[in-house]
Design an enzyme around this catalytic site. Structure first.
Site, mmCIF file in Angstrom:
data_model
loop_
_atom_site.group_PDB
_atom_site.id
_atom_site.type_symbol
_atom_site.label_atom_id
_atom_site.label_comp_id
_atom_site.label_asym_id
_atom_site.label_seq_id
_atom_site.Cartn_x
_atom_site.Cartn_y
_atom_site.Cartn_z
ATOM 1 N N ASN A 7 0.874 -1.178 0.000
ATOM 2 C CA ASN A 7 0.000 0.000 0.000
ATOM 3 C C ASN A 7 0.911 1.228 0.000
ATOM 4 O O ASN A 7 1.565 1.529 1.002
ATOM 5 C CB ASN A 7 -0.888 -0.035 1.254
ATOM 6 N N ARG A 65 -2.858 -2.095 -3.237
ATOM 7 C CA ARG A 65 -4.100 -1.389 -2.953
ATOM 8 C C ARG A 65 -4.144 -0.161 -3.858
ATOM 9 O O ARG A 65 -3.230 0.665 -3.827
ATOM 10 C CB ARG A 65 -4.119 -0.950 -1.488
ATOM 11 N N HIS A 154 -13.352 2.114 0.489
ATOM 12 C CA HIS A 154 -13.300 1.050 1.508
ATOM 13 C C HIS A 154 -13.972 -0.233 1.006
ATOM 14 O O HIS A 154 -14.416 -1.052 1.802
ATOM 15 C CB HIS A 154 -14.028 1.447 2.812
ATOM 16 N N HIS A 182 -17.830 0.864 8.267
ATOM 17 C CA HIS A 182 -16.371 0.889 8.394
ATOM 18 C C HIS A 182 -15.996 2.211 9.054
ATOM 19 O O HIS A 182 -16.076 3.274 8.440
ATOM 20 C CB HIS A 182 -15.710 0.758 7.012
ATOM 21 N N ASN A 185 -9.997 5.890 10.505
ATOM 22 C CA ASN A 185 -9.676 7.306 10.283
ATOM 23 C C ASN A 185 -10.633 7.893 9.263
ATOM 24 O O ASN A 185 -11.124 8.991 9.408
ATOM 25 C CB ASN A 185 -8.237 7.442 9.798
ATOM 26 N N GLY A 186 -10.859 7.112 8.203
ATOM 27 C CA GLY A 186 -11.950 7.439 7.276
ATOM 28 C C GLY A 186 -13.134 6.565 7.669
ATOM 29 O O GLY A 186 -12.945 5.464 8.176
ATOM 30 N N ARG A 215 -12.286 14.771 8.315
ATOM 31 C CA ARG A 215 -13.144 15.189 7.204
ATOM 32 C C ARG A 215 -14.544 15.509 7.703
ATOM 33 O O ARG A 215 -15.065 14.823 8.583
ATOM 34 C CB ARG A 215 -13.248 14.089 6.146
ATOM 35 N N ARG A 259 -10.287 8.282 20.898
ATOM 36 C CA ARG A 259 -9.875 8.047 22.298
ATOM 37 C C ARG A 259 -9.551 9.351 23.013
ATOM 38 O O ARG A 259 -9.919 9.557 24.160
ATOM 39 C CB ARG A 259 -8.649 7.122 22.341
ATOM 40 N N ASN A 309 -13.388 -1.192 18.233
ATOM 41 C CA ASN A 309 -12.943 -0.913 19.606
ATOM 42 C C ASN A 309 -13.862 -0.054 20.457
ATOM 43 O O ASN A 309 -13.923 -0.222 21.665
ATOM 44 C CB ASN A 309 -11.589 -0.194 19.558
ATOM 45 N N GLU A 359 -7.828 -5.693 5.311
ATOM 46 C CA GLU A 359 -7.807 -5.400 3.877
ATOM 47 C C GLU A 359 -6.618 -6.058 3.175
ATOM 48 O O GLU A 359 -6.737 -6.550 2.059
ATOM 49 C CB GLU A 359 -7.805 -3.877 3.660
HETATM 50 P P1 ADP Z 1 -7.440 3.594 9.052
HETATM 51 O O1 ADP Z 1 -8.757 4.074 8.573
HETATM 52 O O2 ADP Z 1 -6.327 4.559 8.831
HETATM 53 O O3 ADP Z 1 -7.128 2.167 8.687
HETATM 54 P P2 ADP Z 1 -8.050 2.536 11.685
HETATM 55 O O4 ADP Z 1 -9.123 1.646 11.141
HETATM 56 O O5 ADP Z 1 -6.834 1.900 12.279
HETATM 57 O O6 ADP Z 1 -7.583 3.623 10.645
HETATM 58 O O7 ADP Z 1 -8.759 3.477 12.771
HETATM 59 C C1 ADP Z 1 -8.031 4.401 13.489
HETATM 60 C C2 ADP Z 1 -8.955 5.059 14.505
HETATM 61 O O8 ADP Z 1 -9.563 4.052 15.325
HETATM 62 C C3 ADP Z 1 -8.205 5.941 15.488
HETATM 63 O O9 ADP Z 1 -8.087 7.236 15.034
HETATM 64 C C4 ADP Z 1 -9.038 5.865 16.725
HETATM 65 O O10 ADP Z 1 -9.979 6.944 16.694
HETATM 66 C C5 ADP Z 1 -9.817 4.588 16.617
HETATM 67 N N1 ADP Z 1 -9.399 3.613 17.651
HETATM 68 C C6 ADP Z 1 -8.351 2.772 17.625
HETATM 69 N N2 ADP Z 1 -8.282 2.056 18.768
HETATM 70 C C7 ADP Z 1 -9.320 2.456 19.538
HETATM 71 C C8 ADP Z 1 -9.809 2.119 20.850
HETATM 72 N N3 ADP Z 1 -9.199 1.191 21.594
HETATM 73 N N4 ADP Z 1 -10.915 2.754 21.291
HETATM 74 C C9 ADP Z 1 -11.526 3.683 20.546
HETATM 75 N N5 ADP Z 1 -11.128 4.049 19.325
HETATM 76 C C10 ADP Z 1 -10.043 3.459 18.818
#
Ligand code: ADP
Length: 374
Positions: A7, A65, A154, A182, A185-186, A215, A259, A309, A359
Site C-alpha cells: 500500500n 491497494r 473502503h 467501516h 480514520n476514514g 473530514r 480516544r 474498539n 484489507e
Molecule cells: P485507518 O482508517 O487509517 O485504517 P483505523 O481503522 O486503524 O484507521 O482506525 C483508526 C482510529 O480508530 C483511530 O483514530 C481511533 O480513533 C480509533 N481507535 C483505535 N483504537 C481504539 C480504541 N481502543 N478505542 C476507541 N477508538 C479506537
C-alpha cells in the site's frame, strides 16, 4: 505461495508478506520518509521497494491497494498496460492516492520484473450501485463528460465483512441484507443487498458521508461558496479545511482520535462531548436511510479501528432503535474489542456483529485466486 501486499502513499510504503492460501503473515512493516529531505530519508519508492524485497524470496505475485478504479473495475485485476493507463486516468479524481499507488506498481514491477502485479480497487465493490443512487442531481453532461458520480471507497473492507457476516450466520454470501459500518480514520457506511453494494456514504471522493477524523462528511455545498465569496478563502484552503481540519478534530479542537476526544469529554469538555454526539447521530441517520433503501435488514456490522474498539460509541449509535428491531447486548458489546463477536441480544430481530477487517489479507486472497489458474 508467497504473495506480497503493498500500500503505497506519498512518502510511505506499507507491506505484508503472506503465505497463501493459509493467509499466514510472514513479514510486515512500513517504510516512511520516502523522498523527504531528512538525513534518514529513503531516496525514492524504488529504493524503498528494494529494501523491502532484500530478504524476501519466491514471491509469486504482488497485490497493490489502488484507491480509484473508476467505472472500469468490478474486481481485482492483473495489471497490464491497459490497467495502468486507467489508474493513471483516474489520478485526476484521486490525486492524493492514485499517483502514489502507480509509483508503487512501477517500483515493484521494476524490482520483480517477471512477477505478476495485481490491483485491488477501493471502488470495485461499489460498482453494483444502481444509477439512481450513484448519480448526483447536477447536469447530466457532467457525468458524461467528467464521470462525476458516486464511486464509494473502503470496498475491500465492506465486501469482506459482509461476506464474513454471512459465513458466521451460516448463510450463503448472497442471502442477507447487511449494513456495513467501516469506522476508522476514514468512515463509510454501505448498504449491501443480497451480497451486492447498492449504496454507500462516500461519493466522488472520500469526503462525502458521515463525520470522520478530520473530514467533514456531508455539508451544504453552499458553505463552500460562502467561505469563498464572503470570507475570501481560496478553493485550496477550503479543500484543506474540509479534508484535514474538520470532522472530530475540527469540532472538538482536540484530536482526530476518538480516544483523545472521549478523554476530554470525560473531563467535562462540552465541545468534545458534542463532537462525539454528532459523530454518532450522523451514523445513526445513515443506518436509518439504508434500512429504508434495503427494505429489509438482517445484519449490521461494525469494523475499522473505531468500529472494532469503541464499545460506547457503538452503543450510542444504536441507542433508541429497538422499535426498528435493533437491540444490543450491553455486556457483550462492552467486552468486544478487535475480535469477532455477535453483540446484539438474542431477541434482536437484526443481528449486530463486530468483525475486524483485514484489507491486506483480502488483497492477498484476490491475488492468490488470480494466480491459481496459472
Ligand atoms: P485507518 O482508517 O487509517 O485504517 P483505523 O481503522 O486503524 O484507521 O482506525 C483508526 C482510529 O480508530 C483511530 O483514530 C481511533 O480513533 C480509533 N481507535 C483505535 N483504537 C481504539 C480504541 N481502543 N478505542 C476507541 N477508538 C479506537
Amino acid at each position: 505461495m508467497k504473495i506480497l501486499v503493498v500500500n503505497c502513499g506519498s512518502s510511505s510504503i506499507k507491506y505484508q508478506l503472506f503465505e497463501m492460501p493459509e493467509e499466514k503473515v510472514l513479514a510486515k512493516g512500513m517504510l516512511e520518509k520516502i523522498g523527504e529531505k531528512t538525513a534518514d530519508a529513503i531516496h525514492d519508492h524504488h529504493e524503498g521497494m528494494r529494501r523491502i524485497l532484500k530478504d524476501m524470496h519466491d514471491i509469486k505475485a504482488v497485490g497493490h491497494r489502488v484507491v480509484h478504479g473508476g467505472e472500469y473495475f468490478k474486481e481485482s485485476s492483473i495489471i497490464d498496460e491497459k490497467v495502468l493507463k486507467i489508474i493513471e486516468d483516474y489520478a485526476d479524481l484521486a490525486p492524493l492516492h492514485n499517483p502514489h499507488n502507480l509509483t508503487g506498481i512501477k517500483a515493484a514491477s521494476q524490482a520483480l520484473p517477471n512477477v505478476p502485479q495485481v490491483a485491488s480497487f477501493d471502488t470495485a465493490f461499489h460498482q453494483t450501485i444502481p444509477s439512481y443512487a450513484y448519480l448526483y442531481a447536477i447536469p447530466y453532461e457532467l457525468y458524461e463528460k467528467y464521470r462525476i458520480r458516486r464511486y464509494g471507497f473502503h470496498g475491500t473492507s465492506h465486501r469482506y465483512v459482509a461476506r464474513r457476516a454471512a459465513e458466521l450466520e451460516n448463510k450463503g454470501k448472497y442471502d442477507l441484507n447487511i449494513i456495513t459500518c467501516h469506522l476508522g480514520n476514514g468512515c463509510s457506511i454501505t448498504a449491501v443487498k443480497k451480497g451486492k453494494s447498492i449504496d454507500t456514504s462516500m461519493g466522488l471522493t472520500p469526503l462525502e458521508g458521515v463525520v470522520m477524523g478530520t473530514r467533514s462528511g456531508d455539508i451544504d455545498p453552499a458553505i463552500i461558496f460562502y467561505l469563498a465569496e464572503r470570507r475570501g478563502m481560496k478553493i485550496k484552503e477550503i479543500n484543506n479545511l474540509l479534508n484535514k481540519k474538520s470532522g472530530l478534530l475540527g469540532f472538538s479542537g482536540i484530536s482526530n482520535d476518538v480516544r483523545e476526544v472521549r478523554k476530554a469529554a470525560n473531563k467535562g469538555n462540552k465541545r468534545a462531548e458534542l463532537a462525539l454526539d454528532i459523530f454518532c447521530y450522523r451514523i445513526k441517520k445513515y443506518i436509518g436511510a439504508y434500512m429504508a433503501a434495503l427494505g429489509h435488514v438482517d445484519t449490521i456490522v461494525f469494523t475499522g479501528g473505531i468500529g472494532e474498539n469503541a464499545d460506547r460509541l457503538r452503543r450510542e449509535i444504536l441507542e433508541g432503535l429497538e422499535e426498528l428491531g435493533i437491540k444490543l447486548d450491553k455486556q457483550i458489546n462492552d467486552k468486544t474489542h478487535q475480535c469477532e463477536a455477535l453483540i446484539s441480544s438474542p431477541d434482536s430481530r437484526i443481528k449486530v456483529w463486530v468483525i475486524p477487517t483485514d484489507e491486506e489479507a483480502r488483497i492477498a486472497h484476490d491475488a492468490y485466486l488470480l494466480m491459481e489458474p496459472l
